[in-house]
Design an enzyme around this catalytic site. Structure first.
Site, PDB file in Angstrom:
ATOM      1  N   SER A  31       0.845  -1.187   0.000  1.00  0.00           N
ATOM      2  CA  SER A  31       0.000   0.000   0.000  1.00  0.00           C
ATOM      3  C   SER A  31       0.882   1.238   0.000  1.00  0.00           C
ATOM      4  O   SER A  31       1.989   1.232   0.533  1.00  0.00           O
ATOM      5  CB  SER A  31      -0.914   0.007   1.235  1.00  0.00           C
ATOM      6  OG  SER A  31      -1.844   1.069   1.173  1.00  0.00           O
ATOM      7  N   ASP A  32       0.378   2.289  -0.624  1.00  0.00           N
ATOM      8  CA  ASP A  32       1.084   3.558  -0.630  1.00  0.00           C
ATOM      9  C   ASP A  32       0.071   4.689  -0.698  1.00  0.00           C
ATOM     10  O   ASP A  32      -1.008   4.525  -1.273  1.00  0.00           O
ATOM     11  CB  ASP A  32       2.052   3.650  -1.811  1.00  0.00           C
ATOM     12  CG  ASP A  32       3.014   4.818  -1.643  1.00  0.00           C
ATOM     13  OD1 ASP A  32       3.952   4.683  -0.834  1.00  0.00           O
ATOM     14  OD2 ASP A  32       2.812   5.851  -2.298  1.00  0.00           O
ATOM     15  N   GLN A  33       0.443   5.825  -0.120  1.00  0.00           N
ATOM     16  CA  GLN A  33      -0.443   6.985  -0.120  1.00  0.00           C
ATOM     17  C   GLN A  33       0.328   8.216  -0.584  1.00  0.00           C
ATOM     18  O   GLN A  33       1.463   8.428  -0.153  1.00  0.00           O
ATOM     19  CB  GLN A  33      -0.988   7.240   1.281  1.00  0.00           C
ATOM     20  CG  GLN A  33      -1.951   8.425   1.354  1.00  0.00           C
ATOM     21  CD  GLN A  33      -2.433   8.648   2.770  1.00  0.00           C
ATOM     22  OE1 GLN A  33      -1.726   9.221   3.578  1.00  0.00           O
ATOM     23  NE2 GLN A  33      -3.631   8.162   3.057  1.00  0.00           N
TER      24      GLN A  33
END
EC number: 3.6.1.-
Length: 194
Positions: free
Chosen positions: A70-72
């Protein structure tokens, strides 16, 4: 029935706490991935590429697992608000975000290292920051120390007081791991939730 190991390719305490909500056993590991955006890459494309890269980066260590990456990326148009790292940068980011709507685009990838099948979904949440005074910004940064958060604000804590409103399909995406999308992906892989 064969149940693969569940691996969170992240050492983020926020992502770990979110994943614990699903009540599934899992392990965490650090993906060794360069998180710098590519030249000309949009914030959305960066988040989605990095989610996939993080999941695939650890696949060699876990040949029969479901791996979560996951990445934001927090952004206003093409202006990015990365993890500030210092109080001074956090204050500068919050000054810039004051009175503006910021999109927090969180991507999640579920990679099946046995089959090579991956699922990817990006989940945007728009947060409207109210007009913040210099004193409010400084008090907030001093009290919450949001130095490891994209956009310098923790909506799950005191940072919620900085906002006028939030818009999005999944409030957990703003914290860093979209559990609604991830639950759908896990069910597609035969994992029972709840």
């Amino acid at each position: 029935m064969h149940t693969p190991r569940l691996i969170l390719a992240s050492t983020s305490v926020y992502r770990r706490e979110l994943l614990e909500r699903l009540g599934l056993p899992f392990e965490t590991t650090r993906p060794e991935v360069d998180e710098a955006p590519l030249n000309g890459e949009s914030p959305v494309a960066t988040a989605e590429r990095l989610a996939v890269e993080k999941a695939r980066a650890v696949a060699g260590r876990f040949p029969d697992a479901l791996i979560i990456g996951s990445d934001q990326v927090a952004h206003r148009g093409n202006e990015r608000f990365d993890k500030p790292g210092t109080a001074e940068r956090a204050i500068a980011q919050l000054r810039s975000m004051s009175g503006n709507s910021i999109t927090f685009h969180t991507a999640v990838c579920l990679f099946n290292s046995r089959t090579g099948y991956s699922q990817l979904e990006g989940v945007p949440v728009t947060a409207r920051f109210r007009e913040l005074t210099e004193a409010e910004i400084r008090r907030y940064v001093e009290r919450e120390q949001p130095l490891d958060c994209a956009g310098s604000a923790k909506s799950e804590g005191l940072g919620i007081s900085l906002l006028d409103h939030m818009r999005g399909d999944d409030p957990t995406a703003l914290i860093g791991l979209p559990l609604i999308a991830l639950s759908r992906m896990l069910r597609a892989e035969g994992i029972q939730i709840p």
